[in-house]
Each structure stands twice: as C-alpha cells, then as structure tokens.
Design a protein around this motif. Structure first.
Motif, PDB file in Angstrom:
ATOM      1  N   GLY A   4       0.823  -1.208   0.000  1.00 12.49           N
ATOM      2  CA  GLY A   4       0.000   0.000   0.000  1.00 12.49           C
ATOM      3  C   GLY A   4       0.850   1.248   0.000  1.00 12.49           C
ATOM      4  N   ALA A   5       1.887   1.253   0.836  1.00  9.53           N
ATOM      5  CA  ALA A   5       2.796   2.400   0.886  1.00  9.53           C
ATOM      6  C   ALA A   5       3.516   2.571  -0.443  1.00  9.53           C
ATOM      7  N   LYS A   6       3.863   1.457  -1.088  1.00  6.56           N
ATOM      8  CA  LYS A   6       4.550   1.544  -2.376  1.00  6.56           C
ATOM      9  C   LYS A   6       3.674   2.205  -3.430  1.00  6.56           C
ATOM     10  N   GLN A   7       2.407   1.797  -3.523  1.00  7.78           N
ATOM     11  CA  GLN A   7       1.514   2.356  -4.532  1.00  7.78           C
ATOM     12  C   GLN A   7       1.278   3.838  -4.286  1.00  7.78           C
ATOM     13  N   LEU A   8       1.088   4.192  -3.021  1.00 14.36           N
ATOM     14  CA  LEU A   8       0.882   5.602  -2.680  1.00 14.36           C
ATOM     15  C   LEU A   8       2.106   6.429  -3.030  1.00 14.36           C
ATOM     16  N   LEU A   9       3.272   5.892  -2.713  1.00 11.94           N
ATOM     17  CA  LEU A   9       4.498   6.659  -2.941  1.00 11.94           C
ATOM     18  C   LEU A   9       4.844   6.744  -4.422  1.00 11.94           C
ATOM     19  N   ARG A  10       4.435   5.786  -5.200  1.00 14.07           N
ATOM     20  CA  ARG A  10       4.667   5.876  -6.637  1.00 14.07           C
ATOM     21  C   ARG A  10       4.034   7.144  -7.200  1.00 14.07           C
ATOM     22  N   VAL A  11       2.782   7.373  -6.832  1.00 17.77           N
ATOM     23  CA  VAL A  11       2.072   8.563  -7.304  1.00 17.77           C
ATOM     24  C   VAL A  11       2.695   9.816  -6.708  1.00 17.77           C
ATOM     25  N   PHE A  12       2.940   9.778  -5.401  1.00 16.72           N
ATOM     26  CA  PHE A  12       3.471  10.945  -4.695  1.00 16.72           C
ATOM     27  C   PHE A  12       4.838  11.355  -5.242  1.00 16.72           C
ATOM     28  N   THR A  13       5.723  10.384  -5.438  1.00 12.43           N
ATOM     29  CA  THR A  13       7.074  10.685  -5.918  1.00 12.43           C
ATOM     30  C   THR A  13       7.048  11.254  -7.330  1.00 12.43           C
ATOM     31  N   LEU A  14       6.228  10.673  -8.188  1.00 13.42           N
ATOM     32  CA  LEU A  14       6.137  11.181  -9.558  1.00 13.42           C
ATOM     33  C   LEU A  14       5.629  12.613  -9.591  1.00 13.42           C
ATOM     34  N   GLN A  19       1.693  29.275 -12.391  1.00 12.46           N
ATOM     35  CA  GLN A  19       2.661  30.205 -11.812  1.00 12.46           C
ATOM     36  C   GLN A  19       3.650  29.483 -10.905  1.00 12.46           C
ATOM     37  N   PHE A  20       4.912  29.939 -10.957  1.00 10.47           N
ATOM     38  CA  PHE A  20       5.993  29.317 -10.192  1.00 10.47           C
ATOM     39  C   PHE A  20       5.652  29.264  -8.701  1.00 10.47           C
ATOM     40  N   ALA A  21       5.142  30.365  -8.149  1.00 11.26           N
ATOM     41  CA  ALA A  21       4.852  30.427  -6.707  1.00 11.26           C
ATOM     42  C   ALA A  21       3.832  29.371  -6.308  1.00 11.26           C
ATOM     43  N   THR A  22       2.847  29.114  -7.171  1.00 15.47           N
ATOM     44  CA  THR A  22       1.823  28.115  -6.882  1.00 15.47           C
ATOM     45  C   THR A  22       2.434  26.722  -6.853  1.00 15.47           C
ATOM     46  N   ILE A  23       3.309  26.435  -7.821  1.00 13.11           N
ATOM     47  CA  ILE A  23       3.967  25.133  -7.878  1.00 13.11           C
ATOM     48  C   ILE A  23       4.845  24.918  -6.658  1.00 13.11           C
ATOM     49  N   TRP A  24       5.664  25.931  -6.334  1.00 19.42           N
ATOM     50  CA  TRP A  24       6.659  25.778  -5.277  1.00 19.42           C
ATOM     51  C   TRP A  24       6.036  25.609  -3.899  1.00 19.42           C
ATOM     52  N   LYS A  25       4.824  26.148  -3.722  1.00 18.16           N
ATOM     53  CA  LYS A  25       4.141  26.021  -2.445  1.00 18.16           C
ATOM     54  C   LYS A  25       3.938  24.555  -2.085  1.00 18.16           C
ATOM     55  N   TYR A  26       3.675  23.729  -3.085  1.00 18.85           N
ATOM     56  CA  TYR A  26       3.428  22.313  -2.838  1.00 18.85           C
ATOM     57  C   TYR A  26       4.710  21.492  -2.827  1.00 18.85           C
ATOM     58  N   VAL A  27       5.767  22.014  -3.442  1.00 16.38           N
ATOM     59  CA  VAL A  27       7.034  21.285  -3.468  1.00 16.38           C
ATOM     60  C   VAL A  27       7.649  21.223  -2.074  1.00 16.38           C
ATOM     61  N   GLY A  28       7.647  22.357  -1.350  1.00 17.22           N
ATOM     62  CA  GLY A  28       8.323  22.430  -0.059  1.00 17.22           C
ATOM     63  C   GLY A  28       7.839  21.385   0.934  1.00 17.22           C
ATOM     64  N   LEU A  29       6.530  21.341   1.178  1.00 16.30           N
ATOM     65  CA  LEU A  29       5.996  20.384   2.144  1.00 16.30           C
ATOM     66  C   LEU A  29       6.107  18.956   1.630  1.00 16.30           C
ATOM     67  N   SER A  30       5.842  18.756   0.329  1.00  9.64           N
ATOM     68  CA  SER A  30       5.959  17.410  -0.252  1.00  9.64           C
ATOM     69  C   SER A  30       7.367  16.866  -0.065  1.00  9.64           C
ATOM     70  N   GLN A  55       9.418  17.406   2.425  1.00 11.69           N
ATOM     71  CA  GLN A  55       9.653  16.907   3.782  1.00 11.69           C
ATOM     72  C   GLN A  55       8.804  15.696   4.108  1.00 11.69           C
ATOM     73  N   ILE A  56       7.609  15.610   3.514  1.00 14.88           N
ATOM     74  CA  ILE A  56       6.799  14.409   3.714  1.00 14.88           C
ATOM     75  C   ILE A  56       7.530  13.187   3.149  1.00 14.88           C
ATOM     76  N   LEU A  57       8.151  13.366   1.996  1.00 18.89           N
ATOM     77  CA  LEU A  57       8.919  12.252   1.411  1.00 18.89           C
ATOM     78  C   LEU A  57      10.086  11.873   2.302  1.00 18.89           C
ATOM     79  N   SER A  58      10.737  12.854   2.927  1.00 24.16           N
ATOM     80  CA  SER A  58      11.854  12.536   3.826  1.00 24.16           C
ATOM     81  C   SER A  58      11.376  11.696   5.008  1.00 24.16           C
ATOM     82  N   VAL A  59      10.177  11.975   5.482  1.00 24.99           N
ATOM     83  CA  VAL A  59       9.603  11.193   6.589  1.00 24.99           C
ATOM     84  C   VAL A  59       9.443   9.735   6.169  1.00 24.99           C
TER      85      VAL A  59
END
Length: 473
Positions: free
Chosen positions: A122-132, A385-396, A398-402
């Motif tokens: 389950g974690a693998k399938q979720l992370l496949r989408v998240f990582t991409l 817009q770059f700012a809109t994209i980057w807003k989601y990159v930052g938290l994503s 750190q979630i991946l690092s977890v």
C-alpha cells in the motif's frame, strides 16, 4: 565570526566522524558487486569515478535549494544555524546515505520500490504517485523560473525559452548518463561549490577586517526573528523552509540514479553522506551572508518587506562582494543550476516510471515511450505560476523525507540493528510535517490552526507512530 567558523568545522567533522560511524553501522562491503559493475547497460548503469558521482549528486540535490532556502531561512534568525548543523549531520546526510545505499543493495531501485519492500504494498503504490508528482513539479518549477529570468535578461519571449529548456531536458533525460550529465555536471557542481567558497571567503575577509559585523549565536538568538512571526512560526515552518541544507526528501529521488553508477560500496559515504554535508556547508555560507549583509536579520526582513526576493538578495551580495565575477556567479547560479536540477528530476521520473511498469531502458524507443508522455504533462503544468507550484514542493519534500526515514528504520529493524538512529529523526520530521499541515497559513499550504494546538497534535501523532513502529514485529 566564531559561530560561522565553528558551524563549518562541525559539518566537516560530521563527515569524518559521524559519517564514518554510519558507514560502519550500515555495513558497507566492497566484496559486494555494485549494479554498475554487475549489470552495466551503457545508459543508466554506468560505472563512474567517485569524484564524478559526488559532484553530480551534489549538483542534483543542490541547485538553488541551499541558496534560496538559506536566504529565506535566515529571516528566522540564528536558530537556522542550529537546524542546518544538527539537521544535516544527524538527519539529512543519514537520510541520503541510507536512501542511496538501500538503492544500491536493491539493484539501483527507485524509492517507491524500496518503500514497498519494507513498509508494504500500500505504501509503495501511494508513494509511486506521490514521488512522480514531486519530481514533475520540481522539474516544472525549474523550467518556468529560469525561462522567466532568461526572458527578462534577453528581452525574448518566455515561451521560446520554455521550448528551448524542455528540448534540452528531453535530450538529457533520453541520452546515456555519461554523455551529458557525466561530462558536464561535475564541472557545474564544482562551479556551485566555487561560488559558495568565494562568498565564504568574503565573509571571513570582511569579518576579520571589521568591514562586516557577523552576528554570533547566543541565548538571545533562541527566538523567532521573522518580521511576521504570526504567519511564519519558528516551529515547524523553519524546518520546512530550510530543507535542502538540513534534510530533503527530494534527495532520495536522486540517489538511486547515482547508486547505479558507483563502483564500490565504500564510495557511498562520499557520494551520499558527503554530498549532503557539502550542501549543508553551502547553506551555512549563504545563511550567514544573508543574515549579516544588510546589517542583521532585521535588515534582511526589511529588504524582503520592500518586495525583494531571494534571487535579488543573491544577485546583490554576489555583485557587491565579488564584482564582475560575482555577476557571472549570480547569473549562472540562478539560471543554469536550477536547469541542471530540473532535468535530473525528469530523468528520475523516467526511471521511476520504468521501474513501475517494468520497462527496461536500454533501447531509445522504450525510453521515448516513457519520456514523451511525461514531458507532455510537464509542459501543461509549466503554465501554472511558479509560486503556486513551489508552495506544494516544499511540504511534499519533507513528507517524502519522513517516508524514507521510516523505510530505513524498518530496514534496520528487519536486519536486527538498532533502529533509533533513523526512527528518532523519522519521529521528529513526522511532528514537523503534521504540525506544518495544521498551523501554516492557507497560502503556504496549511490549514491555519492555532499554533499551540497544531504543534501538540503533530507531536502526538509522531509519538503514536513511533510506538506503533516499536511494537510491530
């Protein structure tokens, strides 16, 4: 000045002392053939010397992260120093080392496949989408940003620059790793280090001459210096803003690419742990420069309040301290380095999709089959817009690092080794991410809960996860 010198010394010592300990603890074994030696394919599995792997890995994980993130983190004050040093040595470099070495032990597997091995399907399938999604967003962010800067410098149309950068990305993603990345990127990684060394040298010269007052860390530093502390809470927001210089989940998407190029397992400490320490040093240099160039943290916050962003700060410092050479550094630093991060993000996305679909990548036709749809999606997203994209990159990020930290902890537990070296950092970063989701302002991707309530909930969730991990057989 003492704080700056001690911080750099601690980071260097971290590589030689804690890095060596982590290497022995993991059990790096040169008798095991690496994927590049056992199954070379001339495209992705290509043996490279350690210095090349190190500089490419450093460039891939760094880009603008340790520069822009450091400038934004400096707005919080000297507490950023503590996070950079401790986070880099005990969390970020360990995270990168285990991500790279686990990939090495699993034939260069991408992160979702390793997560599935230790945290379940389950974690693998979720992370496949998240990582991409993360990889595509990073790639797109580093298309639109440089394209806009190039358009403003040349007076040309942004769309034409977008076409040009995307064309280069496609080539770099399709070609064997030793054709473009292996030949050019070691020099670009060296350039990024040289840029930081020049700024660090300027800090030392100006600090010892008295022309620059470098603030020291003390008890008075244990507070939030941000001009708008209500919307920029020290915990958890500093720990997300400064990611590349302390710990970054994006790095785990890059380490498998280099794990496929290592000649021996003992080279992993230099390639993975060492590249992260180098990034921590770059982050420390730029945080110090930004924190002191404008007369202190208050001056930096005042500049930001006037509408000047991190790119402006970098350009101002480079031009002022390094003259014409600094102007060249600034232009290459804010344009070329992001592009080199963006293309490796897309290359990692190609490898991840290939692992998911089980499509071998030795033939150009099969690489095209994966690459063209990927870039079609990327091109559509580049209109955002770059700012809109980057807003989601930052938290994503750190979630991946977890997730990677918990995966490495599960590997240690399964191997019968002490997992606390990974499970405690995983617990801390879980608290950071949950708290950020709850207390950060809406515009920063959070839910704007009360800070105290959100922090307690974040801590509670992390402790529950740790207890569950501890009790699970």
């Amino acid at each position: 000045m003492i704080t700056f010198i001690v911080a750099i010394a601690l980071l260097v010592a971290g590589f030689f002392i804690y890095g060596k300990f982590i290497e022995r603890f993991f059990g790096a074994d040169d008798s095991r053939p690496t994927p590049a030696i056992a199954t070379p394919d001339g495209v992705d599995y290509v043996s490279m010397p350690t210095w090349k792997v190190f500089t490419i890995e450093f460039l891939n994980i760094a880009g603008l992260g340790p520069i822009f993130g450091a400038v934004m983190g400096a707005m919080y004050g000297p507490m950023a120093y503590v996070w950079i040093v401790l986070g880099c040595i005990f969390m970020g470099a360990v995270h990168d080392y285990f991500a790279g070495m686990l990939s090495l032990r699993h034939h260069g597997a991408s992160i979702p496949e390793m997560v599935g091995q230790y945290l379940g399907g389950g974690a693998k399938q979720l992370l496949r989408v998240f990582t991409l999604l993360l990889l595509v967003f990073v790639g797109v962010a580093f298309v639109s940003g440089p394209a806009g800067l190039l358009a403003s410098l040349t007076g040309g149309g942004k769309m034409w620059w977008l076409y040009g950068i995307f064309a280069y990305y496609i080539l770099a993603t399709l070609l064997p790793i030793n054709k473009v990345i292996g030949r050019v990127y070691p020099f670009m990684g060296g350039f990024l280090l040289l840029m930081a060394i020049a700024i660090g040298g300027a800090i030392l010269v100006k600090g010892f001459s008295g022309s620059l007052v470098v603030a020291e860390f003390g008890l008075s530093s244990l507070r939030n210096f941000h001009a708008n502390p209500g919307a920029n809470i020290l915990f958890p927001m500093l720990f997300v803003v400064v990611s590349c210089g302390a710990i970054s989940g994006f790095h785990a998407t890059q380490t498998p690419m280099m794990a496929r190029c290592l000649r021996k397992e003992r080279h992993g400490r230099h390639a993975f742990y060492g590249a992260m320490i180098a990034e921590g040093i770059v982050t420390m240099i730029w945080a110090t420069a930004a924190m002191n160039y404008f007369g202190g943290v208050e001056g930096l916050n005042a500049i930001e309040a006037q509408g000047h962003d991190a790119a402006w700060v970098v350009n101002e410092i480079c031009n002022s301290w390094l003259g014409k050479t600094g102007a060249v550094f600034a232009i290459i630093g804010v344009i070329v380095c992001p592009i080199t991060t963006g293309d490796t993000a897309f290359r990692s996305a190609r490898l991840t999709i290939a692992d998911i679909l089980g499509v071998e990548q030795s033939s150009i036709s099969k690489r095209l089959m994966v690459t063209l749809p990927l870039f079609a999606i990327g091109y559509v997203l580049s209109t955002i817009q770059f700012a809109t994209i980057w807003k989601y990159v930052g938290l994503s990020n750190q979630i991946l690092s977890v997730i990677v930290l918990w995966t490495a902890a599960a590997y240690l537990k399964k191997s019968g080794k002490m997992h606390w070296l990974l499970s405690l950092p995983a617990t801390f970063m879980t608290a950071v991410c949950v708290a950020y989701l709850l207390v950060a302002p809406y515009k920063a991707g959070g839910l704007a809960f009360d800070a105290t309530v959100g922090t307690w909930i974040g801590g509670g969730v992390s402790v529950v996860l740790l207890l569950g991990f501890f009790m699970k057989k």
